[in-house]
Each structure stands twice: as structure tokens, then as C-alpha cells.
Write a protein that holds these residues in place. Sequence first.
Motif, short mmCIF file in Angstrom:
data_model
loop_
_atom_site.label_atom_id
_atom_site.label_comp_id
_atom_site.label_asym_id
_atom_site.label_seq_id
_atom_site.Cartn_x
_atom_site.Cartn_y
_atom_site.Cartn_z
N GLY A 143 23.21 31.59 9.46
CA GLY A 143 23.25 31.30 11.42
C GLY A 143 24.92 31.63 11.64
N LEU A 144 24.78 31.30 13.22
CA LEU A 144 26.44 31.77 13.38
C LEU A 144 28.02 31.16 12.62
CD1 LEU A 144 26.16 31.73 17.23
CD2 LEU A 144 25.31 33.65 15.44
N ASP A 145 28.25 31.57 12.57
CA ASP A 145 30.27 31.03 12.60
C ASP A 145 29.66 29.34 13.15
OD1 ASP A 145 30.31 33.52 12.22
OD2 ASP A 145 31.94 32.83 11.37
N GLY A 146 30.25 28.60 12.36
CA GLY A 146 29.63 26.88 12.89
C GLY A 146 29.23 26.52 13.39
N SER A 147 27.66 27.24 12.59
CA SER A 147 26.47 26.67 12.53
C SER A 147 25.83 24.79 11.82
CB SER A 147 25.16 27.81 12.83
OG SER A 147 25.10 28.40 11.60
N GLY A 148 26.97 25.20 10.59
CA GLY A 148 26.69 23.70 9.80
C GLY A 148 26.16 24.11 8.31
N LYS A 149 25.90 25.90 8.12
CA LYS A 149 25.92 26.10 6.84
C LYS A 149 26.70 25.73 5.64
CE LYS A 149 26.82 29.83 7.41
NZ LYS A 149 27.39 29.80 8.91
N THR A 150 27.92 25.57 5.69
CA THR A 150 28.23 24.84 4.52
C THR A 150 28.56 23.51 4.16
OG1 THR A 150 30.46 27.05 4.90
CG2 THR A 150 31.12 25.04 3.53
N THR A 151 28.33 23.17 5.66
CA THR A 151 27.97 21.28 5.66
C THR A 151 26.79 21.28 4.64
OG1 THR A 151 28.98 21.35 7.47
CG2 THR A 151 28.59 19.13 6.79
N VAL A 152 25.43 22.10 5.47
CA VAL A 152 23.81 21.76 4.40
C VAL A 152 24.69 22.09 3.02
CG1 VAL A 152 21.69 22.72 4.35
CG2 VAL A 152 22.79 22.03 6.74
N TRP A 153 24.93 23.07 2.93
CA TRP A 153 24.85 23.71 1.60
C TRP A 153 25.86 22.70 0.48
CZ3 TRP A 153 29.44 26.14 -1.50
CH2 TRP A 153 29.43 26.24 -2.34
N ALA A 197 25.42 19.40 1.26
CA ALA A 197 24.97 17.70 0.33
C ALA A 197 23.59 19.20 -0.11
CB ALA A 197 24.07 17.59 2.02
N LEU A 198 23.29 19.80 -0.51
CA LEU A 198 22.36 20.39 -0.72
C LEU A 198 22.80 20.05 -2.98
CD1 LEU A 198 20.87 23.91 0.94
CD2 LEU A 198 19.60 20.52 0.06
N HIS A 199 23.86 20.66 -3.16
CA HIS A 199 24.53 20.09 -4.15
C HIS A 199 23.56 18.94 -5.18
CE1 HIS A 199 27.07 23.05 -3.05
NE2 HIS A 199 27.54 24.16 -4.89
N ASP A 200 23.94 18.13 -4.10
CA ASP A 200 23.23 16.13 -5.22
C ASP A 200 21.90 16.49 -5.45
OD1 ASP A 200 25.70 15.49 -5.26
OD2 ASP A 200 26.07 14.27 -3.68
N VAL A 201 21.38 16.78 -3.95
CA VAL A 201 19.57 17.49 -4.10
C VAL A 201 18.81 18.08 -5.51
CG1 VAL A 201 17.69 17.42 -3.24
CG2 VAL A 201 19.86 17.03 -1.92
N ALA A 214 21.04 14.84 10.67
CA ALA A 214 19.62 15.14 10.86
C ALA A 214 19.79 16.51 10.81
CB ALA A 214 19.68 15.24 12.38
N VAL A 215 20.82 17.72 10.74
CA VAL A 215 20.42 18.77 9.92
C VAL A 215 19.55 18.60 8.71
CG1 VAL A 215 21.66 20.58 9.98
CG2 VAL A 215 21.44 19.99 11.96
N ILE A 216 20.79 18.19 7.89
CA ILE A 216 20.61 18.03 6.35
C ILE A 216 18.95 17.50 6.07
CG2 ILE A 216 21.55 16.92 4.53
CD1 ILE A 216 24.50 17.51 5.63
N ALA A 217 18.42 16.26 6.66
CA ALA A 217 17.97 15.60 5.66
C ALA A 217 16.63 16.77 6.85
CB ALA A 217 17.79 14.71 7.13
N ARG A 218 16.79 17.97 7.73
CA ARG A 218 16.03 18.40 7.97
C ARG A 218 15.42 19.60 6.78
NH1 ARG A 218 11.22 19.94 8.71
NH2 ARG A 218 10.52 21.58 9.26
N VAL A 219 16.47 20.17 6.57
CA VAL A 219 17.05 21.23 5.37
C VAL A 219 16.52 21.04 4.18
CG1 VAL A 219 18.39 23.03 4.72
CG2 VAL A 219 18.58 22.54 6.83
N GLU A 220 16.38 19.77 3.96
CA GLU A 220 15.76 19.11 2.97
C GLU A 220 14.40 19.30 3.13
OE1 GLU A 220 19.94 16.55 1.51
OE2 GLU A 220 17.66 15.27 1.73
N GLU A 221 14.53 18.46 4.12
CA GLU A 221 12.46 18.62 3.51
C GLU A 221 11.85 20.00 3.49
OE1 GLU A 221 11.40 15.53 7.36
OE2 GLU A 221 10.96 17.83 8.15
#
Length: 197
Positions: free
Chosen positions: A7-17, A19-23, A182-189
Amino acid sequence: MLITLEGLDGSGKTTVWEALHDVYPDAMFTREPTDSWYGEAVDRSIAADDADPLAELFLLTADHADHLSGTIAPALADGGLVISDRYSDSRFAYQAATLAASDVEIDRPLEYIKGIHAAFSRPPDATIYLDLGAREAAERAGRTNKFEQDGYLAAVRENYERLIDAEPDRFVRVDASRSPEAVIARVEEVLAELVDE
Ligand SMILES: Nc1ncnc2c1ncn2[C@@H]1O[C@H](COP(=O)(O)OP(=O)(O)O)[C@@H](O)[C@H]1O
Ligand SMILES: Cc1cn([C@H]2C[C@H](O)[C@@H](COP(=O)(O)OP(=O)(O)O)O2)c(=O)[nH]c1=O
């Protein structure tokens, strides 16, 4: 299994990435540019407004080659799940935009860059694309370097769309304009489905 976040810079990749460490505590979490000395050279190039566009492409590609052989391939050979924040699609989308705007005379920059990777790279099994408009992305990213600019990111976004059109089955588009939760939840799904397959 190799999953990439794009995704583009600022799209939230690092935020999601993050969050996924715990999952997925057993997964290998990695990113490009890497923190190796190749990645440090890339960081210097990104910070340089007058970097040669082809030199920059090859620095990024060198970082990718080292990342692949030293980190990703061994983890995949062990049967692990690898989740990478950016991967080859970043080169296809970003450096194709850079080359198109430069004096370098390459007719089809995206295809050219894909061709360079085809000989040695390993395509992701799936790619989660965090979809966000260029202006919002630049705003979130803070417009701190030459890439985080509205016009440039608009061209990068068009290239991502071309990549998705070419391989619709590999990409999963996620609306990145929603709240981080919402973005994190969708990516987890999405990931749960991919890993279960
Ligand atoms: N869904 C979201 N909505 C609003 N702001 C977000 C969202 N996700 C991330 N951010 C913020 O946007 C900025 C860039 O996020 P980041 O995860 O670093 O994106 P990227 O790694 O894609 O550049 C950070 O300040 C982050 O807190
Ligand atoms: C991996 C990669 C990154 N980049 C760019 C995108 C970013 O502007 C910059 C640094 O990447 P990154 O640290 O992932 O930035 P962000 O978290 O803001 O998305 O490098 C490329 O242009 N090509 C590439 O192949």
C-alpha cells in the motif's frame, strides 16, 4: 507461506503488521527496506532528492535479493509463515512511477522491473493491499520525503491497480480509510482464511 502487506506510504501497513505479531507469535515478521547494510544504503537513497533512479532501483533490488536468500527463503524452507511489510510489488509500483517521471528511456518501466525480479524472486502466496487515496496517504505519512507527495503517490496507486488487475487472485484489497481497529480486524479475518486454506 509468504504473505505480503502493500500500500501507499501512510496506508497503515506498519500499524497492521505490528498488531499481527500477537495473533501469529510463531510467524516470521520482516520488512523491506530491511535493516541490513543494503537497507541502510536504500534509506540513504530515499533521503536523497537527487538519487539516480536506476541506481535507486538496483539498491532496492539488491536489498530484496539479500532479504530473500538470507531471511525469507530459509524461513519458507522450514515451513514457516512469513509476513512481510512491503515486498517486490513496492518496487513494481514505486520505482515504475519514479522511472516514468525520469529521463531514463525505458518504455515500460513496470514490466522492466518485473522482468528483473522474475529471474530470481519468489512471488508472494497472497498480498494484502491496504487501499487508500493518495492525498490521505501523503497526509498520514507526513509528506516528509520525495515519495510522500500527493502526485507521486497517485502514480504509485495507479501502478498498484495495474498489478491487481494483472493478478486479481493474489491480491486482497482492504479499505484502509476506516479506523485502525476496523482495518486490523479485517486483515486478521483475511489472514485467518488464507492460512486455513
Ligand atoms: N486506519 C487508520 N486511520 C487513521 N490513521 C492511521 C490508520 N492506520 C495508521 N494510521 C496512522 O497513520 C500513520 C501511518 O501509519 P503506518 O502504519 O506507519 O503506515 P505505513 O506503514 O503504511 O506507512 C501513523 O501515524 C498511524 O498512526
Ligand atoms: C521496499 C520499497 C520501499 N519503497 C519506499 C516506500 C517508502 O516511501 C519508503 C520506505 O518504506 P517504508 O519504511 O515501508 O515506509 P512507509 O512505512 O512510510 O510505507 O521506501 C520503494 O520506493 N520501493 C520499494 O521497493
